[in-house]
Scaffold this active site. Structure first.
Site, PDB file in Angstrom:
ATOM      1  CG  ASP A  41      -0.218   0.018   2.527  1.00 20.85           C
ATOM      2  OD1 ASP A  41       1.021  -0.144   2.518  1.00 20.85           O
ATOM      3  OD2 ASP A  41      -0.871   0.198   3.564  1.00 20.85           O
ATOM      4  CG  HIS A 246      28.875   7.135  -9.504  1.00 21.26           C
ATOM      5  ND1 HIS A 246      28.486   6.693 -10.741  1.00 21.26           N
ATOM      6  CD2 HIS A 246      29.158   8.451  -9.650  1.00 21.26           C
ATOM      7  CE1 HIS A 246      28.535   7.700 -11.609  1.00 21.26           C
ATOM      8  NE2 HIS A 246      28.935   8.772 -10.956  1.00 21.26           N
ATOM      9  CG  ASP A 263      28.806  14.967  -5.975  1.00 20.47           C
ATOM     10  OD1 ASP A 263      27.789  15.675  -6.089  1.00 20.47           O
ATOM     11  OD2 ASP A 263      29.485  14.612  -6.949  1.00 20.47           O
ATOM     12  CG  ASP A 274      25.880  18.169  -9.093  1.00 23.53           C
ATOM     13  OD1 ASP A 274      26.450  17.747  -8.072  1.00 23.53           O
ATOM     14  OD2 ASP A 274      26.047  17.665 -10.227  1.00 23.53           O
ATOM     15  CG  HIS A 355      35.143  12.543 -12.819  1.00 23.50           C
ATOM     16  ND1 HIS A 355      34.924  13.904 -12.888  1.00 23.50           N
ATOM     17  CD2 HIS A 355      35.746  12.324 -11.612  1.00 23.50           C
ATOM     18  CE1 HIS A 355      35.365  14.485 -11.784  1.00 23.50           C
ATOM     19  NE2 HIS A 355      35.879  13.550 -10.999  1.00 23.50           N
ATOM     20  CG  HIS A 359      26.802  17.217 -15.321  1.00 24.17           C
ATOM     21  ND1 HIS A 359      25.644  17.746 -14.779  1.00 24.17           N
ATOM     22  CD2 HIS A 359      27.533  16.801 -14.263  1.00 24.17           C
ATOM     23  CE1 HIS A 359      25.670  17.631 -13.463  1.00 24.17           C
ATOM     24  NE2 HIS A 359      26.815  17.077 -13.114  1.00 24.17           N
ATOM     25  CG  HIS A 366      24.051  14.008 -15.097  1.00 22.77           C
ATOM     26  ND1 HIS A 366      25.293  13.915 -15.671  1.00 22.77           N
ATOM     27  CD2 HIS A 366      24.251  13.826 -13.780  1.00 22.77           C
ATOM     28  CE1 HIS A 366      26.206  13.678 -14.749  1.00 22.77           C
ATOM     29  NE2 HIS A 366      25.585  13.610 -13.581  1.00 22.77           N
ATOM     30  CD  GLU A 384      31.047  17.210 -11.739  1.00 25.78           C
ATOM     31  OE1 GLU A 384      31.172  16.311 -10.875  1.00 25.78           O
ATOM     32  OE2 GLU A 384      29.986  17.406 -12.345  1.00 25.78           O
ATOM     33  CE1 TYR A 388      37.575  11.818  -6.820  1.00 27.06           C
ATOM     34  CE2 TYR A 388      38.342  12.040  -9.087  1.00 27.06           C
ATOM     35  CZ  TYR A 388      37.427  12.353  -8.096  1.00 27.06           C
ATOM     36  OH  TYR A 388      36.384  13.198  -8.373  1.00 27.06           O
ATOM     37  NE  ARG A 397      32.890  14.788  -7.543  1.00 27.23           N
ATOM     38  CZ  ARG A 397      32.940  13.563  -7.021  1.00 27.23           C
ATOM     39  NH1 ARG A 397      34.027  12.814  -7.174  1.00 27.23           N
ATOM     40  NH2 ARG A 397      31.917  13.062  -6.335  1.00 27.23           N
ATOM     41  CD  GLU A 399      29.443  18.966  -8.965  1.00 30.48           C
ATOM     42  OE1 GLU A 399      28.715  18.774  -9.963  1.00 30.48           O
ATOM     43  OE2 GLU A 399      29.530  18.158  -8.010  1.00 30.48           O
TER      44      GLU A 399
END
Length: 430
Positions: A41, A246, A263, A274, A355, A359, A366, A384, A388, A397, A399
């Site tokens: 439900d 990610h 992030d 973002d 990367h 974007h 995105h 960004e 690493y 990073r 951004e």
């Protein structure tokens, strides 16, 4: 609705711009997203289909928009269909939009219940020479379950096989890629809320805290400021987790001496922020952490200035890669001789920066837009760069969200702390 009402003139203008792109005798159909069941439900939280929201401002399930700009009957040129409410729905789910409220929010005069859609569709199909159907054409979008617009396209082509069908997606991309003043204001608002969440983290982070406690602090600030939630799954990554691009488990401990990469961004009125920030868990960068951080920050600041009309995201990425390569050389990750002798198909920088740097951003984190097309004033993009170094447990990073203009690029999230001294000072003073 948590966000402040949006002027319906914004959606009316969007429909007019879309209609101007259609040839004579065209009909366009847009459906809302599906509701997805979670269990017996309960449904997962509903989020409106971006194109439908852009054209109507309606944030409710089971909504359909029909546009037939050249129809001889003016009442048929824009028709909005919304879910019919009832006493039972009001008791169990709360009030849904009335026809009057739907009309007020969208600026569309002709509003009917969704159950009446097929009646009007048949009439309009007999008139239409071309039918524009919507679809999600984002290159990385893969959905094993056919969504409503796709199911409708298949059904319609079976019922009316002799019609001429066209794609709405290229037209919508052309419209949505350049943001209006209304949209820029909403993205700024999302950035402001996201900045408040980051400031809260700077005041509360301590060694030994779980990553999900940091996520909870962010979500608290999002909620009390009218955000509908995260614009995407947040990355709260400490220590070695910061080198996982990610990482979204957010369930490890933030240890003394580690860096914490975050992030995240709020969704406000369906528009996304973002940002990424990287901070020391104990409030003080080590010498090595600081030199790596400032290397990324130098590239970030230089890269923003490259987001100007005429370039492309693809060209921008290549320029940033060269800048990061030079900084990596300065950090001793490899030598200039190594760069000179590297395999051009496997550049050395890819080990430490793998990367893209930008974007489009808007209704989707995105957002629509091609990385090969020239940038234009009104586009909003992320910047960004990252670094690493897995063998050193250093993941960094930085951004921000950048507006392309005819003059200098504008950092829409510039109020969010990013300098070493500012970050350390805010963490020290709590």
């Amino acid at each position: 609705m948590r966000y402040d009402p949006i002027d319906p003139g914004f959606f009316t203008a969007n429909r007019k711009r879309f209609a101007a792109l259609l040839p004579a005798g065209s009909l366009a159909v847009f459906h809302s997203n599906d509701e997805f069941p979670r269990n017996g439900d309960q449904n997962f939280p509903f989020r409106q289909q971006s194109d439908l929201f852009y054209l109507s401002g309606i944030d409710q399930e089971e909504t359909i928009l029909l546009l037939a700009p050249g129809h001889p009957d003016t009442d048929f040129r824009e028709i909005l269909f919304v879910k019919e409410t009832s006493e039972q729905i009001a008791i169990w789910e709360g009030q849904k939009l009335t026809k009057e409220k739907a009309s007020g929010a969208s600026g569309i005069k002709t509003v009917h219940w969704t159950k009446e859609f097929d009646f009007f569709l048949k009439d309009l199909m007999m008139w239409a020479a071309k039918v524009y159907l919507n679809s999600n054409e984002y290159p990385k979008y893969f959905n094993p379950v056919p969504y409503k617009d796709l199911r409708f396209a298949n059904e319609l082509s079976e019922r009316f096989p002799a019609h001429d069908y066209e794609r709405s997606a290229p037209l919508m991309m052309d419209l949505r890629k350049n943001k209006s003043e209304t949209e820029i204001a909403l993205i700024r608002k999302a950035g402001e809320i996201t900045g408040k969440a980051f400031s809260r983290v700077l005041k509360t982070l301590k060694p030994g805290m779980p990553e999900y406690h940091i996520q909870a602090e962010i979500e608290y600030e999002f909620t009390i400021n009218g955000g509908t939630g995260h614009a995407y799954k947040p990355i709260i990554a400490s220590g070695p987790n910061a080198c996982v691009l990610h990482y979204v488990d957010n369930d490890n401990i933030c240890n003394d001496g580690d860096l914490l990469l975050m992030d995240f961004g709020v969704e406000y009125a369906n528009y996304a922020a973002d940002i990424t920030r990287t901070i020391p868990v104990n409030g003080k960068f080590t010498k090595r952490q600081r030199e790596c951080y400032e290397a990324v920050l130098r590239v970030h600041d230089k890269a923003i200035q490259l987001l100007v009309p005429g370039t492309s995201i693809d060209a921008f990425n290549k320029d940033v890669n060269k800048m990061m390569e030079a900084e990596m050389t300065g950090l001793g990750l490899f030598s200039r001789k190594d760069v000179k002798n590297q395999d051009p198909k496997k550049p050395l920088y890819m080990k430490y920066f793998m990367h893209g740097t930008s974007h489009p951003l808007g209704l989707d984190v995105h957002d629509v837009g091609s990385k090969y097309d020239p940038l234009e004033p009104g586009m909003v993009l992320t910047c960004e760069p990252g670094l690493y170094i897995r063998e050193e447990n250093i993941g960094i990073r930085i951004e921000n969200d950048i507006l392309v203009t005819k003059e200098e690029p504008v950092n829409l999230t510039e109020q969010i702390p990013v300098g070493v001294e500012e970050i350390e000072g805010m963490m020290r003073n709590g």
